[in-house]
Design a protein around this motif. Structure first.
Motif, PDB file in Angstrom:
ATOM      1  N   ARG A 111     -56.724  12.091  80.793  1.00 12.30           N
ATOM      2  CA  ARG A 111     -57.065  13.423  80.121  1.00 12.30           C
ATOM      3  C   ARG A 111     -56.150  13.760  79.150  1.00 12.30           C
ATOM      4  NH1 ARG A 111     -57.931  14.338  85.841  1.00 12.30           N
ATOM      5  NH2 ARG A 111     -56.055  15.479  85.864  1.00 12.30           N
ATOM      6  N   LEU A 112     -54.854  13.626  78.965  1.00 12.47           N
ATOM      7  CA  LEU A 112     -53.824  14.075  78.092  1.00 12.47           C
ATOM      8  C   LEU A 112     -54.166  13.217  77.023  1.00 12.47           C
ATOM      9  CD1 LEU A 112     -50.534  14.098  80.018  1.00 12.47           C
ATOM     10  CD2 LEU A 112     -51.654  16.277  78.782  1.00 12.47           C
ATOM     11  N   THR A 147     -57.302  12.734  75.492  1.00 11.43           N
ATOM     12  CA  THR A 147     -58.275  13.458  74.790  1.00 11.43           C
ATOM     13  C   THR A 147     -57.859  14.617  73.935  1.00 11.43           C
ATOM     14  OG1 THR A 147     -58.691  14.798  76.665  1.00 11.43           O
ATOM     15  CG2 THR A 147     -59.466  12.453  76.848  1.00 11.43           C
ATOM     16  N   ILE A 148     -56.665  14.960  74.066  1.00 13.47           N
ATOM     17  CA  ILE A 148     -55.640  16.107  73.341  1.00 13.47           C
ATOM     18  C   ILE A 148     -55.047  15.717  72.413  1.00 13.47           C
ATOM     19  CG2 ILE A 148     -54.516  18.285  73.554  1.00 13.47           C
ATOM     20  CD1 ILE A 148     -55.105  18.071  76.755  1.00 13.47           C
ATOM     21  N   PRO A 149     -55.112  16.109  71.177  1.00 14.92           N
ATOM     22  CA  PRO A 149     -54.419  15.620  70.133  1.00 14.92           C
ATOM     23  C   PRO A 149     -52.933  15.870  70.302  1.00 14.92           C
ATOM     24  CG  PRO A 149     -56.110  16.611  69.050  1.00 14.92           C
ATOM     25  CD  PRO A 149     -56.153  16.796  70.755  1.00 14.92           C
ATOM     26  N   ARG A 150     -52.157  14.907  70.189  1.00 17.04           N
ATOM     27  CA  ARG A 150     -50.690  14.888  70.535  1.00 17.04           C
ATOM     28  C   ARG A 150     -50.389  15.197  72.096  1.00 17.04           C
ATOM     29  NH1 ARG A 150     -51.148  16.497  65.649  1.00 17.04           N
ATOM     30  NH2 ARG A 150     -50.934  18.736  66.175  1.00 17.04           N
ATOM     31  N   GLY A 151     -51.429  15.169  72.897  1.00 20.33           N
ATOM     32  CA  GLY A 151     -51.108  15.602  74.097  1.00 20.33           C
ATOM     33  C   GLY A 151     -50.251  14.724  74.967  1.00 20.33           C
ATOM     34  N   ARG A 152     -50.242  13.471  75.030  1.00 25.27           N
ATOM     35  CA  ARG A 152     -49.109  12.778  75.558  1.00 25.27           C
ATOM     36  C   ARG A 152     -47.799  12.745  75.453  1.00 25.27           C
ATOM     37  NH1 ARG A 152     -53.074   7.572  75.739  1.00 25.27           N
ATOM     38  NH2 ARG A 152     -54.402   7.961  77.491  1.00 25.27           N
TER      39      ARG A 152
END
Length: 350
Positions: free
Chosen positions: A230-231, A233-238
């Motif tokens: 899921r992270l 799918t978020i820009p720079r989430g990881r």
């Protein structure tokens, strides 16, 4: 059920039940290979093996700590007179196993198109995957006088036919899966549901799978693979999650894995009851400039320092090294599950 979930369920069904007296162990596999530009398209002509000259020094550092190493060699190495001479010397000193690593783009026969998808051996037609494996196995057997028992597909490119091909050629231990990694974006397999425990890849024919250990750390680690995806799918989430200590994915390698993260991953893995930790690195990283991970002398010093700190921690925590042959013997002693209890073999290739 999705293919990813089925693969994870299969792994759990076939997990090796180590006895209590087996203890907690660790292995070290080295992808012993040619040098090439990691940023450039793959080339059949990139076959230089000059970095092999750095192996004896690093091997002695491991040998001084009684740590056996499995050198998984590919076709450019297996057919280089100088590389063979160096590796024979390492084997003669003791504490070394010679295994196989298949880089299809530099391993004849060259009957396939040179594409990213075909760099994963398990994507090839079965006849071509088998022919490449036969040529490489024969070269290693000729060079070292014994048939290899340990295998890793280049780029972790295991496929639906790989387990059977290995069994037919006498291989006993595969380490082609990289736990918690997904290579579908480049045409490769998805190991997102594969955990860190050794399991029977082919129970009927005695082929063991030992994935490269990858650990989720951070306060959100219980969310595991689902949260990590899921992270993504978020820009720079990881990256943000890792910096904030929420969730990080840490593979047990000195390449692009900071030592503090690796030490925490080891603590987490052992706390979760993982019985065999599997470490790895690429042989060209022993010479600055050949991989993105060791670019200069400072990076090389950090590489060696990484191992010092990691091995010190393993010693303090009571994790002891084990050679590939001893691991196979220990697995055999547990008895493989019946084939009917194993749902499937490798995760499906997309």
């Amino acid at each position: 059920m999705s293919g990813d979930a089925a693969a994870g369920q299969a792994e759990h069904a076939a997990r090796i039940a180590w006895p209590d007296d087996f203890g907690t162990r660790f292995t070290l596999f080295v992808d012993t290979e040619e040098e090439f530009d990691w940023r450039a398209p793959l080339s059949r002509d990139a076959r230089a093996t000059t970095a092999i000259t750095a192996l004896p020094d690093r091997h002695r550092r491991f040998a001084d700590r009684a740590i056996p190493v499995a050198y998984l060699i590919d076709h450019p190495v297996a057919t280089s007179a100088r590389a063979i001479e160096i590796l024979r010397g390492i084997v003669a000193e003791g504490g070394a196993t010679i295994g196989t690593q298949l880089h299809p783009w530099v391993n004849p026969p060259f009957d396939e198109a040179l594409t990213p998808a075909n760099s994963y051996p398990g994507n090839l037609p079965v006849a071509i995957e088998a022919a490449k494996l036969d040529i490489l196995t024969a070269a290693i057997t000729t060079a070292f006088g014994t048939r290899p028992l340990v295998y890793r597909a280049g780029r972790y490119g295991i496929g639906p036919a790989t387990a059977a091909l290995l069994a037919e050629r006498g291989y006993r231990l595969d380490s082609s899966m990289r736990s918690r990694y997904d290579y579908r974006g480049d045409g490769g397999p998805d190991f997102g549901a594969v955990g860190n425990e050794a399991f029977w890849l082919d129970a009927a024919r005695g082929v063991i799978e030992l994935p490269l250990t990858t650990v989720f750390t951070g306060i959100g680690r219980r969310g595991g693979e689902g949260l990590y995806r899921r992270l993504g799918t978020i820009p720079r989430g990881r990256g943000v999650a890792a910096r904030l200590g929420v969730l990080a994915r840490v593979a047990l390698t000195p390449e692009d894995m900071p030592v503090a993260d690796a030490l925490e991953a080891i603590r987490v893995a052992l706390g979760e009851g993982v019985r065999v930790l599997n470490f790895a690195f690429h042989s060209p990283s022993l010479v600055p400039g050949h991989t993105p991970y060791v670019r200069d002398a400072a990076d090389l010093a950090a590489f060696h320092g990484w191992w010092d700190r990691v091995l010190d921690l393993l010693d303090r925590l009571g994790a002891t090294p084990i050679a590939a042959e001893a691991l196979i013997a220990a697995a055999d002693a547990t008895g493989a599950p019946t084939p009917a209890s194993v749902l499937a073999s490798a995760p499906p290739v997309a």
